[in-house]
Design a protein around this motif. Structure first.
Motif, short mmCIF file in Angstrom:
data_model
loop_
_atom_site.label_atom_id
_atom_site.label_comp_id
_atom_site.label_asym_id
_atom_site.label_seq_id
_atom_site.Cartn_x
_atom_site.Cartn_y
_atom_site.Cartn_z
N TYR A 49 111.67 -38.10 65.87
CA TYR A 49 112.65 -38.65 66.60
C TYR A 49 113.54 -38.00 67.53
CZ TYR A 49 116.37 -42.31 68.09
OH TYR A 49 117.01 -42.86 68.82
N ASP A 50 114.23 -37.07 67.01
CA ASP A 50 115.02 -36.14 68.11
C ASP A 50 114.55 -35.47 69.12
OD1 ASP A 50 117.23 -36.94 66.48
OD2 ASP A 50 117.24 -35.33 64.91
N ARG A 51 113.16 -34.92 68.78
CA ARG A 51 112.67 -33.91 69.72
C ARG A 51 111.70 -34.92 70.88
NH1 ARG A 51 108.60 -30.16 66.59
NH2 ARG A 51 108.30 -29.63 68.79
N THR A 52 111.82 -36.16 70.60
CA THR A 52 111.20 -37.30 71.66
C THR A 52 112.27 -37.67 72.65
OG1 THR A 52 109.44 -37.72 70.00
CG2 THR A 52 109.75 -39.24 71.88
N SER A 53 111.75 -37.76 73.59
CA SER A 53 112.68 -38.11 75.05
C SER A 53 112.03 -39.27 75.59
CB SER A 53 112.95 -37.10 75.77
OG SER A 53 111.69 -36.85 76.81
N MET A 54 112.60 -40.03 76.23
CA MET A 54 112.09 -41.29 76.89
C MET A 54 111.50 -40.89 77.99
SD MET A 54 113.40 -44.13 75.23
CE MET A 54 114.09 -45.62 75.90
N ASP A 55 111.69 -39.80 78.41
CA ASP A 55 110.75 -39.15 79.38
C ASP A 55 109.20 -39.16 78.97
OD1 ASP A 55 112.15 -38.79 82.06
OD2 ASP A 55 113.49 -37.54 80.85
N LEU A 56 109.26 -38.43 77.78
CA LEU A 56 107.98 -37.87 77.27
C LEU A 56 107.14 -39.48 76.76
CD1 LEU A 56 106.14 -35.96 76.32
CD2 LEU A 56 107.49 -35.81 74.15
N ILE A 57 108.01 -40.29 76.50
CA ILE A 57 107.48 -41.64 75.97
C ILE A 57 106.78 -42.28 77.36
CG2 ILE A 57 107.79 -43.90 75.22
CD1 ILE A 57 109.68 -42.65 73.33
N ALA A 58 107.46 -42.29 78.38
CA ALA A 58 107.00 -42.89 79.80
C ALA A 58 105.78 -42.14 80.21
CB ALA A 58 108.14 -42.78 80.77
N GLN A 59 106.00 -40.64 79.91
CA GLN A 59 104.66 -39.81 80.57
C GLN A 59 103.48 -40.18 79.59
OE1 GLN A 59 105.54 -35.76 80.34
NE2 GLN A 59 103.35 -35.04 80.82
N LYS A 60 103.63 -40.36 78.20
CA LYS A 60 102.55 -40.60 77.49
C LYS A 60 101.95 -42.07 77.67
CE LYS A 60 100.36 -39.29 73.31
NZ LYS A 60 99.70 -37.99 73.02
N ALA A 61 102.90 -43.09 78.00
CA ALA A 61 102.36 -44.33 78.26
C ALA A 61 101.82 -44.77 79.48
CB ALA A 61 103.59 -45.27 77.91
N GLY A 62 102.11 -43.66 80.54
CA GLY A 62 101.58 -43.73 81.99
C GLY A 62 102.15 -44.82 82.74
N VAL A 63 103.49 -44.77 82.39
CA VAL A 63 104.45 -45.91 83.16
C VAL A 63 105.83 -45.13 83.39
CG1 VAL A 63 103.88 -47.63 81.67
CG2 VAL A 63 105.73 -46.73 81.15
N SER A 64 106.49 -45.72 84.33
CA SER A 64 107.88 -45.00 84.92
C SER A 64 108.87 -45.15 83.60
CB SER A 64 108.48 -45.92 86.13
OG SER A 64 108.75 -46.91 85.86
N LYS A 65 109.95 -44.40 83.65
CA LYS A 65 110.97 -44.32 82.90
C LYS A 65 111.71 -45.76 82.84
CE LYS A 65 114.45 -41.52 82.67
NZ LYS A 65 115.25 -40.31 82.09
N ALA A 66 111.54 -46.22 84.22
CA ALA A 66 112.47 -47.62 84.61
C ALA A 66 111.84 -48.62 83.70
CB ALA A 66 112.40 -47.81 85.87
#
Length: 204
Positions: free
Chosen positions: A25-42
């Motif tokens: 959890y701690d090492r995961t960022s919302m930016d990384l999740i967005a990148q992995k999902a192929g969507v914007s952070k918004a």
């Protein structure tokens, strides 16, 4: 948290699952999740207001959609108490023998102290549910004249403890599970000890 069920929210959850289990959890960022999902952070924030909300959503989904299967079928009569208890033990211990469940257990254990609601989701979806299932089974066994138990709650806890042995400890420490023969012996021995204490034909 209000559950999101749109296609994009599914992509976000799948990406969060991969990141949380691989990095924590701690090492995961919302930016990384967005990148992995192929969507914007918004887009991520449009469906989940925070990383914490994503964690809750992921764990809720794990137990609601892909939670452990029932330990026994209440529609089937108990014809052989030893065989029935052994089958329950196999279904229960199977939880500790998969890498996927190991990863989720580690994720929950490392974050439960920071997010107490996670512990409640886990307890309700796993341990408490299993105890209630075993308790109901034991009650059915008493009605069938196969068991003699005064304290059902205690007996249910004792049964699960006997058949799981040190599997939860191995799980918590991320150690490899024992060889199949070892946990088969654990199950057989646990059932035998349980029936020696609670079987209707036990020696007083």
């Amino acid at each position: 948290m209000e559950r999101k069920t749109t296609p994009k929210s599914r992509l976000v959850l799948q990406a969060a699952r991969s990141c949380f289990l691989e990095l924590g959890y701690d090492r995961t960022s919302m930016d990384l999740i967005a990148q992995k999902a192929g969507v914007s952070k918004a887009t991520v924030y449009a469906h989940f207001e925070s990383k914490e909300a994503l964690l809750y959503g992921l764990i809720e989904e794990e137990f609601e959609i892909d939670g452990p299967p029932p330990l026994w079928d209440p529609n089937r009569p108990i014809l052989d108490i030893t065989a029935a208890l052994t089958d329950i033990a196999h279904r229960f211990t199977a939880i500790f023998l998969t890498d996927k469940k190991l990863g989720f257990h580690r994720l929950i254990m490392t974050n439960a102290s920071h997010f107490p609601a996670i512990a409640e989701i886990f307890m309700n979806g796993g341990p408490r549910r299993h105890l209630e299932e075993v308790r109901t089974f034991l009650e059915r066994g008493i009605d069938a004249g196969l068991l003699c138990i005064d304290d059902l709650d205690l007996a249910a806890k004792q049964f699960l403890s006997l058949v799981q042995g040190d599997l939860p400890l191995n799980w918590a420490l991320s150690m490899q599970p024992p060889e199949p023969g070892r946990y088969e012996a654990l199950i057989k021995g646990g059932v035998r000890v349980f029936l020696a204490a609670y079987g209707a034909t036990r020696k007083e």
